[in-house]
Design an enzyme around this catalytic site. Structure first.
Site, PDB file in Angstrom:
ATOM      1  N   HIS A 260     -10.047 -23.147 -13.491  1.00 13.68           N
ATOM      2  CA  HIS A 260     -11.309 -23.672 -14.021  1.00 13.68           C
ATOM      3  C   HIS A 260     -11.988 -24.408 -12.869  1.00 13.68           C
ATOM      4  O   HIS A 260     -11.296 -24.988 -12.023  1.00 13.68           O
ATOM      5  CB  HIS A 260     -11.117 -24.737 -15.098  1.00 13.68           C
ATOM      6  CG  HIS A 260     -10.386 -24.315 -16.332  1.00 13.68           C
ATOM      7  ND1 HIS A 260      -9.027 -24.332 -16.433  1.00 13.68           N
ATOM      8  CD2 HIS A 260     -10.849 -23.935 -17.542  1.00 13.68           C
ATOM      9  CE1 HIS A 260      -8.662 -23.953 -17.650  1.00 13.68           C
ATOM     10  NE2 HIS A 260      -9.758 -23.696 -18.356  1.00 13.68           N
TER      11      HIS A 260
ATOM     12  N   ASP B 214     -10.593 -27.836 -12.256  1.00  5.83           N
ATOM     13  CA  ASP B 214      -9.204 -27.940 -11.782  1.00  5.83           C
ATOM     14  C   ASP B 214      -9.167 -28.067 -10.269  1.00  5.83           C
ATOM     15  O   ASP B 214      -8.281 -28.698  -9.718  1.00  5.83           O
ATOM     16  CB  ASP B 214      -8.385 -26.665 -12.070  1.00  5.83           C
ATOM     17  CG  ASP B 214      -8.356 -26.272 -13.522  1.00  5.83           C
ATOM     18  OD1 ASP B 214      -8.555 -27.136 -14.371  1.00  5.83           O
ATOM     19  OD2 ASP B 214      -8.123 -25.067 -13.785  1.00  5.83           O
TER      20      ASP B 214
ATOM     21  N   ASP C 207      -2.844 -14.021 -21.423  1.00  6.37           N
ATOM     22  CA  ASP C 207      -2.292 -15.312 -21.015  1.00  6.37           C
ATOM     23  C   ASP C 207      -0.870 -15.333 -21.518  1.00  6.37           C
ATOM     24  O   ASP C 207      -0.616 -15.407 -22.727  1.00  6.37           O
ATOM     25  CB  ASP C 207      -3.097 -16.482 -21.600  1.00  6.37           C
ATOM     26  CG  ASP C 207      -4.228 -16.896 -20.669  1.00  6.37           C
ATOM     27  OD1 ASP C 207      -4.447 -16.204 -19.657  1.00  6.37           O
ATOM     28  OD2 ASP C 207      -4.892 -17.908 -20.949  1.00  6.37           O
TER      29      ASP C 207
HETATM   30  C1  XLS Z   1      -6.335 -23.294 -23.999  1.00 12.16           C
HETATM   31  C2  XLS Z   1      -6.628 -22.076 -23.280  1.00 12.16           C
HETATM   32  C3  XLS Z   1      -7.157 -22.297 -21.868  1.00 12.16           C
HETATM   33  C4  XLS Z   1      -7.783 -21.032 -21.355  1.00 12.16           C
HETATM   34  C5  XLS Z   1      -8.682 -21.223 -20.177  1.00 12.16           C
HETATM   35  O1  XLS Z   1      -5.631 -23.314 -24.991  1.00 12.16           O
HETATM   36  O2  XLS Z   1      -5.495 -21.277 -23.277  1.00 12.16           O
HETATM   37  O3  XLS Z   1      -6.149 -22.756 -21.034  1.00 12.16           O
HETATM   38  O4  XLS Z   1      -6.820 -20.102 -21.003  1.00 12.16           O
HETATM   39  O5  XLS Z   1      -9.738 -22.058 -20.460  1.00 12.16           O
HETATM   40 NI    NI Z   2      -5.198 -19.538 -22.178  1.00 11.47          NI
END
Ligand code: XLS
Ligand code: NI
Ligand code: NI
EC number: 5.3.1.5
Length: 455
Positions: free
Chosen positions: A119, A122, A314
């Site tokens: 991000h 970050d 993810d």
């Molecule tokens: C939060 C999300 C975040 C996204 C990116 O729960 O998983 O980390 O992956 O903004």
């Molecule tokens: Ni995420």
């Protein structure tokens, strides 16, 4: 041009190694026995091994994320920071950002992740104005360019943090105040362009605050229209600047807001359809978010694939006994194998990747815990990929499904789907033939037994 923004000495100044691991982790095969000199080696992650015709590294496209690993400090709602990284706490925030970048790229080098994700907030500290924030980001971008060049590590995706600052407490695109919408748009423009310049393969939008707490103060219909407009602006700008990456929405049902508009795959698909964006935007799916929405990960991947909007993953794990986003590193072989089986059935990960949106537990405070967490998760995913490969190659599961639906290839099945029947003709035929369907076993237990055999 960007090279002059940061003197080379600032991000190459020796600071002493942060991890006790010095050399990139090697692949040593299943027979590997740890020693004091080499406590970890990959047993399954052999990046050049061909899996269904593609290199393992290209099938998995691992990414390490910046936020959990380098920003996260171990705080929880009841406890202060426990990690105490040298770049946290007081100090010149830009010097800390540069230190953080050094450590981040050192971790990527050690574990051998081909990609990373971040991000905006970050990687560089927020300034007093958006202009100052953007200038700081630009300085880090120059550092990233150099480090990416040196290491070959690539950017899987960038994203804008539209949820931490208090200006976003009532949402970004869905805020009752259009000034907040404008600010969020300006932030996304900047990060989308940065992602483009860094050769990012995707751009992600996770709407952490795009939801509401109570209808007593919320105009839901307006907020949905705002969100649709916002997404259209992002897609327009993507084309304007020639970004070839995928725009990805990351669904999550709740947390931090109670009702989030990007609830799950099905909800987001309806939203994309309603806004004419179903061919422009795909999805970044997270295991823990699927769980919070009352689905398993395989369901979300299979549905996204069926709807033509599967984009990326993810990779993490939720705790089935806790109702929040615990973001643990994956470590359940059958679960990950079934996940990757669905990814393979979907045609592979494509331009997406497996991003470890996962964080160390609060008590895992050693720098080396970052290495162990990522490397173990990578090896586990590699092992799971080999299991999924067996499932595909053996074909028994797929054959069962084909047989189960083969009636739809009969003249009646075809006629129904091709719109050649009506309720009237079907009713007439059923009566005329005295039709009585014959139930067949779906054999779930046998199939579950088969899966265990592959593992
Ligand atoms: C939060 C999300 C975040 C996204 C990116 O729960 O998983 O980390 O992956 O903004
Ligand atoms: Ni995420
Ligand atoms: Ni999450």
């Amino acid at each position: 041009m960007t090279q002059t923004l940061v003197p080379a000495s600032m991000d190459t100044a020796p600071r002493g190694a942060y991890f006790s691991f010095r050399e990139p982790l090697a692949f040593r095969g299943e027979g590997f026995v740890p020693t004091a000199e080499e406590p970890f080696a990959y047993r399954f992650y052999d990046k050049n091994r061909l899996v269904l015709g593609r290199r393992m590294e290209d099938q998995l496209r691992f990414a390490a994320c910046y936020w959990h690993s380098f920003v996260g400090d171990g705080t929880d709602p009841f406890g202060d920071a426990s990690f105490l990284r040298p770049w946290h706490g007081a100090g010149d925030p830009m010097a800390q950002a540069l230190h953080k970048a050094d450590v981040a790229f050192d971790l990527f080098r050690l574990i051998g992740t081909p990609f990373f994700t971040f991000h905006d907030r970050d990687v560089a500290p927020e300034g007093a104005t958006l202009r100052e924030s953007n200038e700081r980001l630009r300085r880090i971008e120059a550092v990233f360019e150099r480090k990416m060049d040196q290491t070959g590590v690539k950017l899987l995706w960038g994203t804008a943090n539209l949820f931490s600052n208090r200006r976003y407490m009532a949402g970004a695109a869905t805020n009752p105040d259009p000034d907040v919408f404008a600010y969020a748009a300006a932030q996304v423009k900047n990060v989308l362009e940065m992602t483009h310049r860094l050769g990012g393969h995707n751009y992600v939008l996770w709407g952490g605050r795009e939801g509401y707490e109570t209808l007593l103060n919320t105009d839901l219909k307006r907020e949905l229209a705002q969100l649709g407009r916002f997404l259209n602006l992002v897609v327009e700008h993507k084309h304007k600047i020639g970004f070839k990456g995928q725009i990805l929405i990351e669904p999550k049902p709740a947390e931090p807001t109670k009702h989030q508009y990007d609830h799950d795959v099905a909800t987001v698909y309806g939203f994309l359809k309603a806004n004419g964006l179903e061919t422009e935007v795909k999805l970044n799916l997270e295991q823990n978010h699927a769980l919070l929405a009352g689905h398993n990960f395989e369901h979300e991947i299979a549905l996204a694939s069926a709807l033509g909007i599967f984009g990326s993953i993810d990779m993490n794990r939720g705790d089935e006994m806790l109702g929040w986003d615990t973001d643990q590193f994956p470590n359940n072989l059958p679960q990950v194998a079934l996940t990757l089986y669905e990814v393979l059935k979907a045609g592979g990960i494509g331009q997406g990747g497996l991003n470890f949106d996962a964080k160390l537990r609060r008590q895992s405070i050693d720098p080396d815990d970052l290495v162990w967490a990522h490397a173990s998760a990578m090896d586990l995913c590699a092992r799971a990929l080999l299991v999924a490969e067996k499932m595909v190659q053996d074909g028994a599961l797929q054959r069962h499904v084909q047989t189960r639906y083969q009636g739809w290839d009969s003249p009646r099945g075809r006629a129904i789907l091709q719109g050649e029947c009506s309720l009237e003709t079907l009713a007439r035929d059923v009566e005329a033939e005295g039709l009585e369907p014959q139930p067949r076993s779906s054999q779930q237990e046998r199939l579950e037994h088969l899966v265990n055999g592959y593992i």
